[in-house]
Write a protein that holds these residues in place. Sequence first.
Motif, PDB file in Angstrom:
ATOM      1  N   VAL A  97       0.819  -1.210   0.000  1.00 29.49           N
ATOM      2  CA  VAL A  97       0.000   0.000   0.000  1.00 29.49           C
ATOM      3  C   VAL A  97       0.854   1.262   0.000  1.00 29.49           C
ATOM      4  O   VAL A  97       0.379   2.343  -0.389  1.00 29.49           O
ATOM      5  N   SER A  98       2.116   1.146   0.405  1.00 28.70           N
ATOM      6  CA  SER A  98       2.987   2.318   0.422  1.00 28.70           C
ATOM      7  C   SER A  98       3.874   2.416  -0.819  1.00 28.70           C
ATOM      8  O   SER A  98       4.670   3.345  -0.945  1.00 28.70           O
ATOM      9  N   VAL A  99       3.733   1.468  -1.756  1.00 27.35           N
ATOM     10  CA  VAL A  99       4.493   1.518  -3.006  1.00 27.35           C
ATOM     11  C   VAL A  99       3.807   2.502  -3.955  1.00 27.35           C
ATOM     12  O   VAL A  99       2.573   2.479  -4.086  1.00 27.35           O
ATOM     13  N   LEU A 134      -8.170  -8.207  12.198  1.00 29.51           N
ATOM     14  CA  LEU A 134      -8.299  -6.786  12.528  1.00 29.51           C
ATOM     15  C   LEU A 134      -6.996  -6.023  12.338  1.00 29.51           C
ATOM     16  O   LEU A 134      -6.991  -4.789  12.332  1.00 29.51           O
ATOM     17  N   LYS A 135      -5.910  -6.751  12.146  1.00 36.47           N
ATOM     18  CA  LYS A 135      -4.651  -6.072  11.839  1.00 36.47           C
ATOM     19  C   LYS A 135      -4.676  -5.442  10.448  1.00 36.47           C
ATOM     20  O   LYS A 135      -3.727  -4.760  10.057  1.00 36.47           O
ATOM     21  N   VAL A 136      -5.756  -5.670   9.709  1.00 41.53           N
ATOM     22  CA  VAL A 136      -5.931  -4.982   8.433  1.00 41.53           C
ATOM     23  C   VAL A 136      -5.934  -3.463   8.652  1.00 41.53           C
ATOM     24  O   VAL A 136      -5.671  -2.682   7.713  1.00 41.53           O
ATOM     25  N   VAL A 137      -6.206  -3.038   9.874  1.00 42.87           N
ATOM     26  CA  VAL A 137      -6.163  -1.611  10.190  1.00 42.87           C
ATOM     27  C   VAL A 137      -4.743  -1.066  10.007  1.00 42.87           C
ATOM     28  O   VAL A 137      -4.566   0.121   9.728  1.00 42.87           O
ATOM     29  N   ARG A 138      -3.734  -1.920  10.124  1.00 44.17           N
ATOM     30  CA  ARG A 138      -2.355  -1.462   9.866  1.00 44.17           C
ATOM     31  C   ARG A 138      -2.188  -1.092   8.395  1.00 44.17           C
ATOM     32  O   ARG A 138      -1.388  -0.212   8.061  1.00 44.17           O
ATOM     33  N   VAL A 139      -2.902  -1.777   7.515  1.00 49.00           N
ATOM     34  CA  VAL A 139      -2.894  -1.405   6.095  1.00 49.00           C
ATOM     35  C   VAL A 139      -3.536  -0.024   5.945  1.00 49.00           C
ATOM     36  O   VAL A 139      -3.053   0.824   5.187  1.00 49.00           O
ATOM     37  N   TYR A 140      -4.626   0.194   6.668  1.00 46.81           N
ATOM     38  CA  TYR A 140      -5.297   1.504   6.672  1.00 46.81           C
ATOM     39  C   TYR A 140      -4.320   2.595   7.113  1.00 46.81           C
ATOM     40  O   TYR A 140      -4.256   3.670   6.508  1.00 46.81           O
ATOM     41  N   GLN A 141      -3.549   2.321   8.178  1.00 43.87           N
ATOM     42  CA  GLN A 141      -2.588   3.310   8.677  1.00 43.87           C
ATOM     43  C   GLN A 141      -1.493   3.603   7.663  1.00 43.87           C
ATOM     44  O   GLN A 141      -1.040   4.743   7.529  1.00 43.87           O
ATOM     45  N   ALA A 143      -1.627   3.304   4.387  1.00 41.39           N
ATOM     46  CA  ALA A 143      -2.107   3.819   3.104  1.00 41.39           C
ATOM     47  C   ALA A 143      -2.114   5.345   3.092  1.00 41.39           C
ATOM     48  O   ALA A 143      -2.392   5.979   4.114  1.00 41.39           O
ATOM     49  N   PRO A 144      -1.822   5.960   1.950  1.00 35.81           N
ATOM     50  CA  PRO A 144      -1.927   7.423   1.830  1.00 35.81           C
ATOM     51  C   PRO A 144      -3.363   7.877   2.090  1.00 35.81           C
ATOM     52  O   PRO A 144      -4.314   7.106   1.930  1.00 35.81           O
ATOM     53  N   ALA A 146      -5.402   9.656   0.488  1.00 30.19           N
ATOM     54  CA  ALA A 146      -6.334   9.599  -0.641  1.00 30.19           C
ATOM     55  C   ALA A 146      -6.542   8.190  -1.188  1.00 30.19           C
ATOM     56  O   ALA A 146      -7.294   7.995  -2.143  1.00 30.19           O
ATOM     57  N   SER A 147      -5.910   7.198  -0.592  1.00 28.75           N
ATOM     58  CA  SER A 147      -6.001   5.824  -1.115  1.00 28.75           C
ATOM     59  C   SER A 147      -7.410   5.272  -0.955  1.00 28.75           C
ATOM     60  O   SER A 147      -8.015   5.367   0.114  1.00 28.75           O
ATOM     61  N   PRO A 148      -7.952   4.662  -2.011  1.00 22.97           N
ATOM     62  CA  PRO A 148      -9.289   4.043  -1.899  1.00 22.97           C
ATOM     63  C   PRO A 148      -9.310   2.881  -0.922  1.00 22.97           C
ATOM     64  O   PRO A 148     -10.381   2.488  -0.445  1.00 22.97           O
ATOM     65  N   VAL A 149      -8.144   2.332  -0.614  1.00 26.34           N
ATOM     66  CA  VAL A 149      -8.070   1.222   0.334  1.00 26.34           C
ATOM     67  C   VAL A 149      -8.585   1.659   1.707  1.00 26.34           C
ATOM     68  O   VAL A 149      -9.229   0.883   2.419  1.00 26.34           O
ATOM     69  N   ARG A 150      -8.306   2.896   2.099  1.00 24.05           N
ATOM     70  CA  ARG A 150      -8.783   3.387   3.387  1.00 24.05           C
ATOM     71  C   ARG A 150     -10.310   3.374   3.446  1.00 24.05           C
ATOM     72  O   ARG A 150     -10.908   2.963   4.440  1.00 24.05           O
ATOM     73  N   GLY A 151     -10.953   3.825   2.364  1.00 22.08           N
ATOM     74  CA  GLY A 151     -12.411   3.790   2.313  1.00 22.08           C
ATOM     75  C   GLY A 151     -12.956   2.369   2.322  1.00 22.08           C
ATOM     76  O   GLY A 151     -13.991   2.084   2.940  1.00 22.08           O
ATOM     77  N   GLN A 152     -12.237   1.471   1.639  1.00 19.56           N
ATOM     78  CA  GLN A 152     -12.619   0.066   1.577  1.00 19.56           C
ATOM     79  C   GLN A 152     -12.642  -0.553   2.988  1.00 19.56           C
ATOM     80  O   GLN A 152     -13.606  -1.228   3.366  1.00 19.56           O
TER      81      GLN A 152
END
Length: 478
Positions: A97-99, A134-141, A143-144, A146-152
Motif C-alpha cells: 500500500v505504500s508503493v 483486525l490487523k488490516v487496520v495497519r494497512v489503513y494506517q 495507506a496514503p 487519498a487511497s481508496p483502500v482506506r475507504g474500503q
Amino acid sequence: EDTHILEWGFWLLLELGGLPDLLKIFERTGEASTVGSGILQALRQVVWGQTNGAEPGLLPDYIRIIGESLLRSLQNSLNDTLFVSLVLLLDAATAAVSVPQEQLASDVVRDAVDLLLEVLRRKVLDKDLVVICLKVVRVYQAAPEASPVRGQIRECLLGGVLARIAEAHASQELVQKRALWAHGIILGAGSVVSTMEHLDGSLQCWLAGVKTLGQIYDDLDELSAEARAAREPAVRIITDAMLKWPREVPLVMHSCFALSALAEHGVDAPGVGAYTEEHLHGGLQAAYQIAGPAIEQLEQAGGAGNRSRARYLRQEIVRLETTSLLAVASEPARRQMREDCLRAGFAAAQCQALFRDMNAREVDANLLSDVLRMALVTLGLCGQLEHVVEVIRQANVIWQPAVKGAADAAVELCRYGAQEELKKTELGDVVRAVREEWQRLLGDGDEGIDELTTEALEALRFVEGWMNGPPSCAAAQP
C-alpha cells in the motif's frame, strides 16, 4: 529431522535471494503438502524491502499466490495454513500500500484487502482469526490519505463488522482491545471514549478501552484536533474506570499508563484545547487514591509475585508523576505538584523496594536499572537530587545495576535542566571516586569485564562529562 532439514534449506534459499523460486515451488506443491507447509513457515521470515529478493516488483505474484492459498485453506478448513497465510498476506498488503501507484497496479492491494475482509466477515465468531484479521487496520494506517483502500476498510469495519465483533466477543479482552483500537485509528480517540461511555459492566471491555487509549496517545507524535479534543473526556473516563474497579491491579496499572500518555503531550494553550493543569492534578490524585491501597495490600500479602506486581504499579505511578511534572506549565502548579509527589512517597518507596528485592534476587538487573532511573528522576524533579548521589556513593562492585540506573537518572535530569543544580552537589566527586575504585579493582582496560559492569562504567564516565562540561553540553549518551 527431515522437516528441520527442509526448514533450514528454505531459510538458506531465502538468504540467497531465492524468494521467487520459493514461490514457484509453493505454487506447484500447495499448502497441504509437507513442502508447501514448510515454505509457508519460511515465508514468515520475509521482511519486505529488507530480505534479499523481497522487492516491490514481486508483490503482485506474491499476493496472488498467497491469496489463492488462503482461499483454499478457508474452503478446506485448514486452520493452521489459514493463520499463516493471513499473516503473510497482511504483511504483503501493508508493504504494497505504500508503493507508488506507478510501480504497482492499484488492484493488487485492493484484492488483498478484499480477501482479508472477507475472511473477517465469514469468521467473525472465531476470536483467534478476528484478532489477526483486525490487523488490516495497519494497512489503513500505512495507506496514503487519498487511497481508496482506506475507504474500503473503513466501509467494511464501520458498516457493522466491528459491532458484530464487539457483541460476539463481549468477554474477550484481546478481541475487545483490537476492536476498540480499530475504532480509535479510523475514527479517533474520541470514538473510543464514546464507546466506553456506553459499555456495560464488563471489566474486560473497560480494560480493553483503557489500554487502547494509552496505546493511541502513546503512539502519537503530534495531536490532531480530534485527539486534542478527546483528552479531557479521556481523563474522565479513565479515572471512572479506576474508581469502578479499584481492586483490579491490571486495570489501575494500565489506567496510570494511559494518563501518562495523555500528559506526555503537555497542557493545552488557552483557546487551543481543554486539557489543563487541573487534569494533570486530577489524574495524579486519582492514581494516589486508588493505587496506594492496592500497593499496600500487595505488600501485606507478601510473596515474590505480589511484590513484583507492587513494583510495576509503583512504576506506572512514578511514570505519571514524571510526565505530569514535565507537562505542568506554571510555577505555582509545579511547586504544588512536587509537594504532592513527595507527600505521596511512591518514588522513594520504589527505591527502597528495589534494593530490598534485589537483595532477595527477585528483580532482574536490567529491569532494576531502568525502574530505579525512573524513580530517581521523579525525586530529582521534585528537588531531591541527593538521592542520585547517595545511590552511587553507597554502591560497590556487585551493585552495578543500581549505579547504572542512578547515573542514567543524573544524565536525564541534566537534560531536563538540572545540570547546574547537580554540580552544586557532590555528584562529580562521588562519581569519579566510584569509577576510579572500580577500575582499580578490575584492572586496566575493559577486556574481560562483564557487559553490565561495562555499561555501568560508561554511564559513570558520561556523568563525569556532564559534571565537567559546560551547561550547553548535550551529547547523546552512548
